[in-house]
Design a protein around this motif. Structure first.
Motif, PDB file in Angstrom:
ATOM      1  N   TRP A  45      67.663  12.748  44.268  1.00 11.64           N
ATOM      2  CA  TRP A  45      66.900  11.600  43.781  1.00 11.64           C
ATOM      3  C   TRP A  45      67.589  10.308  44.213  1.00 11.64           C
ATOM      4  O   TRP A  45      66.958   9.387  44.726  1.00 11.64           O
ATOM      5  N   SER A  73      59.678  13.062  47.005  1.00  9.45           N
ATOM      6  CA  SER A  73      60.484  12.039  46.343  1.00  9.45           C
ATOM      7  C   SER A  73      59.738  11.369  45.203  1.00  9.45           C
ATOM      8  O   SER A  73      58.512  11.390  45.134  1.00  9.45           O
ATOM      9  N   HIS A  74      60.509  10.737  44.338  1.00  7.27           N
ATOM     10  CA  HIS A  74      59.947   9.980  43.221  1.00  7.27           C
ATOM     11  C   HIS A  74      59.327   8.674  43.708  1.00  7.27           C
ATOM     12  O   HIS A  74      58.533   8.073  43.008  1.00  7.27           O
ATOM     13  N   ARG A 111      62.942  16.210  45.114  1.00  6.40           N
ATOM     14  CA  ARG A 111      63.862  15.074  45.160  1.00  6.40           C
ATOM     15  C   ARG A 111      63.565  14.148  43.977  1.00  6.40           C
ATOM     16  O   ARG A 111      63.801  12.963  44.041  1.00  6.40           O
ATOM     17  N   LYS A 112      63.044  14.730  42.920  1.00  2.34           N
ATOM     18  CA  LYS A 112      62.695  13.949  41.732  1.00  2.34           C
ATOM     19  C   LYS A 112      63.714  14.117  40.615  1.00  2.34           C
ATOM     20  O   LYS A 112      63.474  13.716  39.487  1.00  2.34           O
TER      21      LYS A 112
END
Length: 172
Positions: free
Chosen positions: A155, A72-73, A107-108
């Protein structure tokens, strides 16, 4: 975990690829972000291998992140196996990347899915997952918008989850 590429599999895949004109050399990328939720990496790999068999793909490499590696971000964790997989793909080690689900790759959002799509197009490569994504069936140009949207949805899902967790902690 080290990637595994066997020369006999590479030769067999090359012969098969010449015969049908399709991208048949493939690498699996596996990632599980939590240890208690979702499919285990072993379950993911089993399903990915079934999908690869259905599509006639020859798996010549497997890249597996350590359990608990987030994409993830929010956390911005290093994913060395994803980087190796992407580098090897760009170098022509294989033609197809196969994942259990697109959000296992990233997930970015567009910041990582965009470069993947650009490289797939440049290399005439293929991305496959277990939910029906197969850029080889519709072409990369027709896959770009749906895959960018899926990446952005992954995201946003993480962004919403982080906000809920933060609210929950504030209420304690």
């Amino acid at each position: 975990m080290q990637r595994e590429i066997q020369e006999s599999d590479r030769r067999k895949a090359a012969e098969r690829s010449i015969g049908n004109g399709m991208n048949t050399t493939a690498a699996i990328y596996l990632r599980k972000s939590t240890e208690d939720n979702g499919k285990s990496v072993a379950q993911q790999e089993k399903e990915v291998r079934v999908r690869a068999d259905q599509l006639g793909l020859n798996i010549i490499a497997t890249y597996r992140e350590d359990d608990g590696t987030s994409a993830s971000h929010v956390t911005d964790n290093a994913r060395p196996q994803m980087a190796r997989c992407f580098d090897d793909f760009k170098a022509g080690e294989f033609d197809t990347i196969i994942v259990w689900a697109l959000d296992r790759w990233s997930r970015k959002g567009a910041s990582e899915i965009g470069p993947l799509l650009d490289t797939l197009e440049t290399r005439n490569g293929r991305l496959v997952d277990c939910s029906g994504i197969d850029t080889g069936s519709v072409g990369i140009k027709d896959s770009r918008i749906p895959l960018l949207m899926a990446g952005e949805m992954a995201w946003a899902e993480i962004d919403r989850l982080a906000a809920r967790i933060k609210r929950g902690k504030e209420l304690q």
